[in-house]
Design a protein around this motif. Structure first.
Motif, short mmCIF file in Angstrom:
data_model
loop_
_atom_site.label_atom_id
_atom_site.label_comp_id
_atom_site.label_asym_id
_atom_site.label_seq_id
_atom_site.Cartn_x
_atom_site.Cartn_y
_atom_site.Cartn_z
N MET A 1 0.84 -1.19 0.00
CA MET A 1 0.00 0.00 0.00
C MET A 1 0.88 1.24 0.00
O MET A 1 1.82 1.35 0.77
CB MET A 1 -0.90 -0.01 1.25
CG MET A 1 -1.81 1.18 1.33
SD MET A 1 -3.08 0.99 2.58
CE MET A 1 -2.25 1.63 4.01
N GLU A 2 0.58 2.19 -0.89
CA GLU A 2 1.37 3.41 -0.98
C GLU A 2 0.98 4.38 0.13
O GLU A 2 -0.17 4.44 0.56
CB GLU A 2 1.16 4.08 -2.33
CG GLU A 2 1.96 3.43 -3.42
CD GLU A 2 2.01 4.30 -4.67
OE1 GLU A 2 2.16 5.53 -4.52
OE2 GLU A 2 1.90 3.73 -5.74
N ASP A 3 1.96 5.14 0.56
CA ASP A 3 1.76 6.15 1.59
C ASP A 3 1.06 7.36 0.98
O ASP A 3 1.41 7.80 -0.12
CB ASP A 3 3.14 6.55 2.14
CG ASP A 3 3.09 7.15 3.52
OD1 ASP A 3 1.98 7.33 4.07
OD2 ASP A 3 4.17 7.46 4.05
N GLU A 4 0.08 7.88 1.66
CA GLU A 4 -0.61 9.09 1.23
C GLU A 4 0.37 10.26 1.18
O GLU A 4 1.25 10.38 2.04
CB GLU A 4 -1.72 9.39 2.24
CG GLU A 4 -2.47 10.67 2.03
CD GLU A 4 -3.51 10.92 3.12
OE1 GLU A 4 -4.40 11.72 2.85
OE2 GLU A 4 -3.42 10.33 4.22
N VAL A 5 0.28 11.13 0.17
CA VAL A 5 1.13 12.31 0.10
C VAL A 5 0.30 13.55 0.43
O VAL A 5 -0.86 13.67 0.03
CB VAL A 5 1.82 12.48 -1.27
CG1 VAL A 5 2.86 11.41 -1.50
CG2 VAL A 5 0.84 12.54 -2.40
N LEU A 6 0.91 14.43 1.22
CA LEU A 6 0.23 15.64 1.69
C LEU A 6 1.14 16.84 1.56
O LEU A 6 2.36 16.73 1.73
CB LEU A 6 -0.15 15.50 3.17
CG LEU A 6 -1.09 14.37 3.56
CD1 LEU A 6 -1.13 14.23 5.07
CD2 LEU A 6 -2.48 14.66 3.03
N SER A 7 0.54 17.99 1.33
CA SER A 7 1.29 19.24 1.40
C SER A 7 1.45 19.59 2.88
O SER A 7 0.73 19.06 3.75
CB SER A 7 0.54 20.35 0.68
OG SER A 7 -0.66 20.67 1.38
N LEU A 8 2.36 20.49 3.17
CA LEU A 8 2.50 20.95 4.56
C LEU A 8 1.21 21.63 5.03
O LEU A 8 0.81 21.48 6.18
CB LEU A 8 3.69 21.89 4.71
CG LEU A 8 5.05 21.21 4.58
CD1 LEU A 8 6.16 22.26 4.63
CD2 LEU A 8 5.25 20.19 5.67
N TYR A 9 0.57 22.36 4.13
CA TYR A 9 -0.70 23.01 4.47
C TYR A 9 -1.74 21.98 4.89
O TYR A 9 -2.41 22.14 5.91
CB TYR A 9 -1.21 23.85 3.29
CG TYR A 9 -2.49 24.57 3.60
CD1 TYR A 9 -2.46 25.84 4.16
CD2 TYR A 9 -3.73 23.99 3.36
CE1 TYR A 9 -3.63 26.52 4.47
CE2 TYR A 9 -4.91 24.65 3.66
CZ TYR A 9 -4.86 25.92 4.21
OH TYR A 9 -6.02 26.58 4.53
N ASP A 10 -1.88 20.92 4.10
CA ASP A 10 -2.85 19.87 4.43
C ASP A 10 -2.48 19.16 5.73
O ASP A 10 -3.35 18.84 6.54
CB ASP A 10 -2.96 18.85 3.30
CG ASP A 10 -3.62 19.43 2.06
OD1 ASP A 10 -4.43 20.37 2.17
OD2 ASP A 10 -3.30 18.93 0.96
#
Length: 70
Positions: A1-10
């Protein structure tokens, strides 16, 4: 399962600012963390943002950092 990617804002729920963004990006590069560059356009910001794996951000923000106060 791939890790979710997030911006610093999110991840933080608020704007991180350029200095924190730079510090996170430098560590990601040092650790060879793959990140995604995304173009955004909002009323407050237009430009590129970096999106990092959530596991990397979790590690980054739970680890105490020495801040250069000089």
């Amino acid at each position: 399962m791939e890790d979710e990617v997030l911006s610093l804002y999110d991840y933080l729920g608020k704007a991180a600012g350029p200095e924190l963004g730079k510090q996170v990006n430098e560590l990601a590069k040092t650790k060879n963390i793959k990140y995604v560059i995304k173009e955004v356009s909002t009323p407050n910001y237009k430009g590129k943002i970096m999106m990092y794996p959530k596991s990397f951000l979790d590690e980054y923000f739970k680890t105490p950092r020495i801040v250069n106060l000089l």
